[in-house]
Design a protein around this motif. Structure first.
Motif, PDB file in Angstrom:
ATOM      1  N   THR A 446      -8.413  16.361 -16.117  1.00  0.00           N
ATOM      2  CA  THR A 446      -8.992  15.029 -15.990  1.00  0.00           C
ATOM      3  C   THR A 446      -8.126  13.977 -16.663  1.00  0.00           C
ATOM      4  O   THR A 446      -7.981  12.850 -16.165  1.00  0.00           O
ATOM      5  CB  THR A 446     -10.411  15.021 -16.592  1.00  0.00           C
ATOM      6  OG1 THR A 446     -11.232  15.923 -15.853  1.00  0.00           O
ATOM      7  CG2 THR A 446     -11.011  13.638 -16.523  1.00  0.00           C
ATOM      8  N   ILE A 447      -7.554  14.333 -17.816  1.00  0.00           N
ATOM      9  CA  ILE A 447      -6.667  13.401 -18.510  1.00  0.00           C
ATOM     10  C   ILE A 447      -5.499  13.003 -17.599  1.00  0.00           C
ATOM     11  O   ILE A 447      -5.144  11.839 -17.475  1.00  0.00           O
ATOM     12  CB  ILE A 447      -6.153  14.021 -19.819  1.00  0.00           C
ATOM     13  CG1 ILE A 447      -7.314  14.182 -20.814  1.00  0.00           C
ATOM     14  CG2 ILE A 447      -5.049  13.172 -20.433  1.00  0.00           C
ATOM     15  CD1 ILE A 447      -6.939  14.914 -22.084  1.00  0.00           C
ATOM     16  N   GLY A 448      -4.938  14.006 -16.949  1.00  0.00           N
ATOM     17  CA  GLY A 448      -3.834  13.724 -16.023  1.00  0.00           C
ATOM     18  C   GLY A 448      -4.265  12.869 -14.853  1.00  0.00           C
ATOM     19  O   GLY A 448      -3.536  11.964 -14.419  1.00  0.00           O
ATOM     20  N   MET A 449      -5.483  13.157 -14.327  1.00  0.00           N
ATOM     21  CA  MET A 449      -5.968  12.381 -13.177  1.00  0.00           C
ATOM     22  C   MET A 449      -6.265  10.935 -13.565  1.00  0.00           C
ATOM     23  O   MET A 449      -6.052  10.007 -12.777  1.00  0.00           O
ATOM     24  CB  MET A 449      -7.222  13.037 -12.594  1.00  0.00           C
ATOM     25  CG  MET A 449      -6.970  14.383 -11.955  1.00  0.00           C
ATOM     26  SD  MET A 449      -8.459  15.106 -11.281  1.00  0.00           S
ATOM     27  CE  MET A 449      -8.881  13.899 -10.038  1.00  0.00           C
ATOM     28  N   ALA A 450      -6.774  10.729 -14.798  1.00  0.00           N
ATOM     29  CA  ALA A 450      -7.057   9.366 -15.254  1.00  0.00           C
ATOM     30  C   ALA A 450      -5.772   8.555 -15.347  1.00  0.00           C
ATOM     31  O   ALA A 450      -5.722   7.381 -14.958  1.00  0.00           O
ATOM     32  CB  ALA A 450      -7.772   9.418 -16.604  1.00  0.00           C
ATOM     33  N   VAL A 451      -4.725   9.186 -15.870  1.00  0.00           N
ATOM     34  CA  VAL A 451      -3.430   8.513 -15.972  1.00  0.00           C
ATOM     35  C   VAL A 451      -2.867   8.254 -14.585  1.00  0.00           C
ATOM     36  O   VAL A 451      -2.241   7.213 -14.335  1.00  0.00           O
ATOM     37  CB  VAL A 451      -2.461   9.352 -16.816  1.00  0.00           C
ATOM     38  CG1 VAL A 451      -1.060   8.770 -16.760  1.00  0.00           C
ATOM     39  CG2 VAL A 451      -2.939   9.403 -18.251  1.00  0.00           C
ATOM     40  N   ASP A 452      -3.101   9.168 -13.661  1.00  0.00           N
ATOM     41  CA  ASP A 452      -2.611   8.987 -12.292  1.00  0.00           C
ATOM     42  C   ASP A 452      -3.192   7.718 -11.670  1.00  0.00           C
ATOM     43  O   ASP A 452      -2.484   6.965 -10.982  1.00  0.00           O
ATOM     44  CB  ASP A 452      -2.996  10.210 -11.453  1.00  0.00           C
ATOM     45  CG  ASP A 452      -2.501  10.096 -10.019  1.00  0.00           C
ATOM     46  OD1 ASP A 452      -1.278  10.016  -9.831  1.00  0.00           O
ATOM     47  OD2 ASP A 452      -3.337  10.064  -9.105  1.00  0.00           O
ATOM     48  N   ALA A 453      -4.473   7.447 -11.939  1.00  0.00           N
ATOM     49  CA  ALA A 453      -5.078   6.216 -11.424  1.00  0.00           C
ATOM     50  C   ALA A 453      -4.417   4.992 -12.037  1.00  0.00           C
ATOM     51  O   ALA A 453      -4.135   4.004 -11.342  1.00  0.00           O
ATOM     52  CB  ALA A 453      -6.576   6.216 -11.722  1.00  0.00           C
ATOM     53  N   ASN A 454      -4.144   5.052 -13.361  1.00  0.00           N
ATOM     54  CA  ASN A 454      -3.464   3.928 -14.001  1.00  0.00           C
ATOM     55  C   ASN A 454      -2.051   3.730 -13.465  1.00  0.00           C
ATOM     56  O   ASN A 454      -1.580   2.590 -13.315  1.00  0.00           O
ATOM     57  CB  ASN A 454      -3.414   4.146 -15.516  1.00  0.00           C
ATOM     58  CG  ASN A 454      -4.733   3.819 -16.196  1.00  0.00           C
ATOM     59  OD1 ASN A 454      -5.283   4.615 -16.937  1.00  0.00           O
ATOM     60  ND2 ASN A 454      -5.247   2.630 -15.931  1.00  0.00           N
ATOM     61  N   VAL A 455      -1.360   4.826 -13.174  1.00  0.00           N
ATOM     62  CA  VAL A 455      -0.012   4.722 -12.620  1.00  0.00           C
ATOM     63  C   VAL A 455      -0.042   4.001 -11.275  1.00  0.00           C
ATOM     64  O   VAL A 455       0.795   3.131 -10.989  1.00  0.00           O
ATOM     65  CB  VAL A 455       0.627   6.122 -12.490  1.00  0.00           C
ATOM     66  CG1 VAL A 455       1.909   6.056 -11.662  1.00  0.00           C
ATOM     67  CG2 VAL A 455       0.909   6.711 -13.861  1.00  0.00           C
ATOM     68  N   LEU A 456      -1.015   4.369 -10.425  1.00  0.00           N
ATOM     69  CA  LEU A 456      -1.138   3.688  -9.130  1.00  0.00           C
ATOM     70  C   LEU A 456      -1.358   2.189  -9.325  1.00  0.00           C
ATOM     71  O   LEU A 456      -0.744   1.349  -8.633  1.00  0.00           O
ATOM     72  CB  LEU A 456      -2.312   4.287  -8.345  1.00  0.00           C
ATOM     73  CG  LEU A 456      -2.118   5.684  -7.754  1.00  0.00           C
ATOM     74  CD1 LEU A 456      -3.407   6.174  -7.124  1.00  0.00           C
ATOM     75  CD2 LEU A 456      -1.006   5.678  -6.712  1.00  0.00           C
ATOM     76  N   ILE A 457      -2.241   1.836 -10.253  1.00  0.00           N
ATOM     77  CA  ILE A 457      -2.543   0.424 -10.493  1.00  0.00           C
ATOM     78  C   ILE A 457      -1.319  -0.317 -11.040  1.00  0.00           C
ATOM     79  O   ILE A 457      -0.939  -1.392 -10.550  1.00  0.00           O
ATOM     80  CB  ILE A 457      -3.729   0.295 -11.470  1.00  0.00           C
ATOM     81  CG1 ILE A 457      -5.003   0.849 -10.821  1.00  0.00           C
ATOM     82  CG2 ILE A 457      -3.929  -1.159 -11.874  1.00  0.00           C
ATOM     83  CD1 ILE A 457      -6.179   0.988 -11.768  1.00  0.00           C
ATOM     84  N   PHE A 458      -0.690   0.278 -12.064  1.00  0.00           N
ATOM     85  CA  PHE A 458       0.429  -0.403 -12.716  1.00  0.00           C
ATOM     86  C   PHE A 458       1.630  -0.551 -11.783  1.00  0.00           C
ATOM     87  O   PHE A 458       2.340  -1.574 -11.811  1.00  0.00           O
ATOM     88  CB  PHE A 458       0.842   0.339 -13.981  1.00  0.00           C
ATOM     89  CG  PHE A 458      -0.235   0.335 -15.051  1.00  0.00           C
ATOM     90  CD1 PHE A 458      -1.272  -0.571 -15.016  1.00  0.00           C
ATOM     91  CD2 PHE A 458      -0.202   1.248 -16.099  1.00  0.00           C
ATOM     92  CE1 PHE A 458      -2.265  -0.584 -15.994  1.00  0.00           C
ATOM     93  CE2 PHE A 458      -1.175   1.249 -17.080  1.00  0.00           C
ATOM     94  CZ  PHE A 458      -2.217   0.329 -17.026  1.00  0.00           C
ATOM     95  N   GLU A 459       1.883   0.452 -10.956  1.00  0.00           N
ATOM     96  CA  GLU A 459       2.989   0.336 -10.001  1.00  0.00           C
ATOM     97  C   GLU A 459       2.698  -0.765  -8.981  1.00  0.00           C
ATOM     98  O   GLU A 459       3.598  -1.494  -8.552  1.00  0.00           O
ATOM     99  CB  GLU A 459       3.217   1.674  -9.294  1.00  0.00           C
ATOM    100  CG  GLU A 459       3.869   2.731 -10.162  1.00  0.00           C
ATOM    101  CD  GLU A 459       5.270   2.322 -10.607  1.00  0.00           C
ATOM    102  OE1 GLU A 459       5.967   1.608  -9.843  1.00  0.00           O
ATOM    103  OE2 GLU A 459       5.664   2.697 -11.729  1.00  0.00           O
ATOM    104  N   ARG A 460       1.434  -0.887  -8.580  1.00  0.00           N
ATOM    105  CA  ARG A 460       1.071  -1.943  -7.647  1.00  0.00           C
ATOM    106  C   ARG A 460       1.236  -3.314  -8.311  1.00  0.00           C
ATOM    107  O   ARG A 460       1.725  -4.285  -7.681  1.00  0.00           O
ATOM    108  CB  ARG A 460      -0.381  -1.761  -7.187  1.00  0.00           C
ATOM    109  CG  ARG A 460      -0.767  -2.677  -6.056  1.00  0.00           C
ATOM    110  CD  ARG A 460      -0.079  -2.277  -4.772  1.00  0.00           C
ATOM    111  NE  ARG A 460      -0.323  -3.251  -3.717  1.00  0.00           N
ATOM    112  CZ  ARG A 460       0.019  -3.086  -2.455  1.00  0.00           C
ATOM    113  NH1 ARG A 460       0.647  -1.978  -2.093  1.00  0.00           N
ATOM    114  NH2 ARG A 460      -0.235  -4.001  -1.566  1.00  0.00           N
ATOM    115  N   ILE A 461       0.835  -3.422  -9.587  1.00  0.00           N
ATOM    116  CA  ILE A 461       1.008  -4.686 -10.318  1.00  0.00           C
ATOM    117  C   ILE A 461       2.487  -5.025 -10.440  1.00  0.00           C
ATOM    118  O   ILE A 461       2.905  -6.189 -10.280  1.00  0.00           O
ATOM    119  CB  ILE A 461       0.357  -4.575 -11.717  1.00  0.00           C
ATOM    120  CG1 ILE A 461      -1.163  -4.469 -11.592  1.00  0.00           C
ATOM    121  CG2 ILE A 461       0.736  -5.764 -12.593  1.00  0.00           C
ATOM    122  CD1 ILE A 461      -1.882  -4.217 -12.892  1.00  0.00           C
TER     123      ILE A 461
END
Length: 548
Positions: A446-461
């Motif tokens: 879950t920790i990895g999946m939570a970071v994966d969501a942030n990575v998607l957001i930050f790359e889009r930003i």
């Protein structure tokens, strides 16, 4: 653009506060949360904990220790019982008007054999007995081609043979294992055990794991007993030898008794009332303060028991459990209320266990323990420590990566990740879910999946910022456009976790529980909480460019 309505802020803070409230007890020793008696922790919270959540997360067998047992269903007994049932059904069918006179049907070579006296009765008897063979399954769903019995006639010997089909045996075996699982579950749950694992294992075995129970023999005694109870009149006219081998008239049998002063008694084979008519059984005490078990019959059982006691005042009746007489009191007066008390050589524990057995119902077949072992709490503590180290290492590694890759935004995701772990722990505690070793693996995932969501957001930003958008506009667009991808990924994973929970057992369920809870908390922290952190930073600092 990055505006948060007041209700949304209240929702975010309320979720975090509730999660923290339920997670905190896991960080406080039990001795500070609960009262102590004779050096042991009681269930009564003390001090301020009486008004706050005070339970910690429940640990599974692999973390807490306990008993692991595997029982095998006696399928030969199931087959024999089914043949006895067919034998009785055949007798009833032949006695229907007009009755067909035959010698008593018998079981020979695994078949019910019916021999007719008159060859002219062979065909009518065969037609009646054909009704005993029923289709297996639901014809509307493609079932119904297999039959429960194979019925053959032999004109040369004037006999009809009834055999159980392989398909019927398989069906009975499946249903017997399922019924055994449900009965065992009711028995174990009645002891107050937290989150036992009870599931079929293979075709004729049942897995039983009981966290916190370090005496597997007690579980064997509780689970392995068939608990078929019945009430019979005692026949005082039969002379019983010292070894219980006296001669008995038809309809009478000699059974052992749980009484050294009177080890055997002769009882009528026909039961007055069976345990199927019991609706309630609880441990209690008799007039002398000795442990006993009180029972209550349903309407049918109460009427039958009332008639029997009215007709046999002054006589003894035997209470038989699994072929052993546990009590044989004298009927002092008619018992017409449908309830009574079983007295015997009970301790409070054995009386409670007997009440549990009667309340849960009888097993459909005998169970034999084929595997048993005890998981020590030391091994569980070692697993907890290794799991904590694994979570810590994964958490630190993820933090370092996010800080190096995204700078200030990586710090926001780290704060959200910490809240995520707190929410998972609080949810596990509040829901009463059980944490297992695979569950710890689910938290790490879950920790990895939570970071994966942030990575998607930050790359889009980052993409929006490079395209020339303002910091606030880039953040708002990045979060909005990444939402659909985050939801798609997490919804499909949540469906997989739900399927694992519904179809799995034991460790698989433990993994599915933490994965499912972690998916929900990850979406909350990755999208709402981290977005709030970024919005507060932008409104406070008003940066010209984004450090990402």
């Amino acid at each position: 653009m990055l505006y948060f309505a007041r209700w949304k802020l209240l929702f975010i803070f309320a979720v975090i506060a509730i999660g923290l409230l339920y997670a905190v007890p896991n960080l406080v020793p039990e001795s500070q949360r609960f009262e102590m008696r004779n050096g042991e922790v009681t269930e009564e919270a003390q001090g301020v904990w009486r008004f706050l959540p005070h339970d910690s997360v429940r640990l599974g067998l692999d973390l807490r220790g306990g008993s692991h047992l595997v029982f095998e269903v006696d399928m030969e007994e199931v087959r024999a019982n089914r043949l006895e049932g067919l034998l009785e059904e055949a007798r009833v069918a032949l006695r229907q008007d007009p009755a067909i006179i035959t010698p008593r049907p018998a079981i020979v070579g695994g078949e019910v054999v019916v021999r007719v006296n008159d060859a002219a009765d062979l065909d009518p008897a065969y037609e009646r007995l054909q009704r005993l063979s029923q289709p297996i399954g639901n014809p509307a769903t493609g079932g119904g081609t297999a039959r429960t019995a194979d019925i053959r006639r032999d004109g040369a010997e004037n006999t009809i043979r009834i055999a159980i089909t392989d398909a019927a045996l398989d069906d009975v075996q499946r249903r017997t294992v399922q019924q055994s699982v449900e009965v065992i579950r009711r028995r174990i749950d009645a002891t107050g055990t937290t989150e036992p694992t009870i599931a079929p294992q293979g075709d004729q075995r049942v897995l039983v794991q009981v966290p916190g129970e370090n005496d597997p023999q007690r579980i064997i005694d509780l689970v392995g007993q068939t608990a078929a109870m019945s009430f019979h009149m005692v026949d005082p006219t039969v002379s019983i030898g010292p070894d219980g081998q006296g001669r008995t008239p038809p309809g009478v049998e000699i059974l052992p008794q749980d009484n050294p002063a009177e080890p055997f008694l002769a009882v009528q084979r026909r039961a007055l009332v069976s345990g199927e008519n019991l609706t309630n059984a609880v441990s209690t005490t008799n007039q002398s303060g000795q442990p006993a078990v009180s029972f209550t019959f349903d309407t049918t059982g109460a009427q039958a028991f009332g008639r029997a006691t009215q007709q046999n005042v002054g006589q003894r009746f035997a209470i038989v459990l699994d072929g052993v007489i546990i009590s044989a009191p004298v009927i002092r007066s008619p018992i017409i209320g449908g309830s009574g008390i079983i007295e015997g050589n009970f301790t409070f524990e054995t009386a409670n266990d007997l009440a549990i057995l009667l309340q849960a119902g009888a097993l459909p077949a005998s169970l034999t323990p084929v595997e048993q072992r005890t998981v020590g709490p030391g091994l569980g503590q070692d697993s907890i420590e290794k799991g904590e180290i694994a979570i810590l290492v994964g958490f630190v590694a993820v933090i370092i990566f996010m800080l190096l890759a995204y700078g200030m935004f990586g710090a926001f995701s780290t704060a959200a990740l910490l809240v995520n772990v707190i929410l998972i722990l609080g949810a596990l505690t509040g829901l009463g879910a059980t944490l297992t070793l695979p569950g710890i693996a689910g938290i790490i995932l879950t920790i990895g999946m939570a970071v994966d969501a942030n990575v998607l957001i930050f790359e889009r930003i980052r993409e929006e910022s490079r395209a020339g958008r303002s910091p606030a506009n880039a953040v708002e667009t990045g979060y909005s456009k990444a939402l659909s991808a985050i939801l798609d990924a997490n919804i499909t994973t949540f469906i997989a976790a739900a399927v694992l929970y519904m179809l799995g057992a034991g460790p698989v369920r433990g993994f599915a529980v933490t994965l499912g809870i972690g998916i929900i908390t990850s979406v909350f922290t990755a999208f709402l909480l981290s977005r709030l952190f970024v919005a507060m930073w932008i409104k406070g600092v008003k940066p010209k460019t984004l450090p990402i």
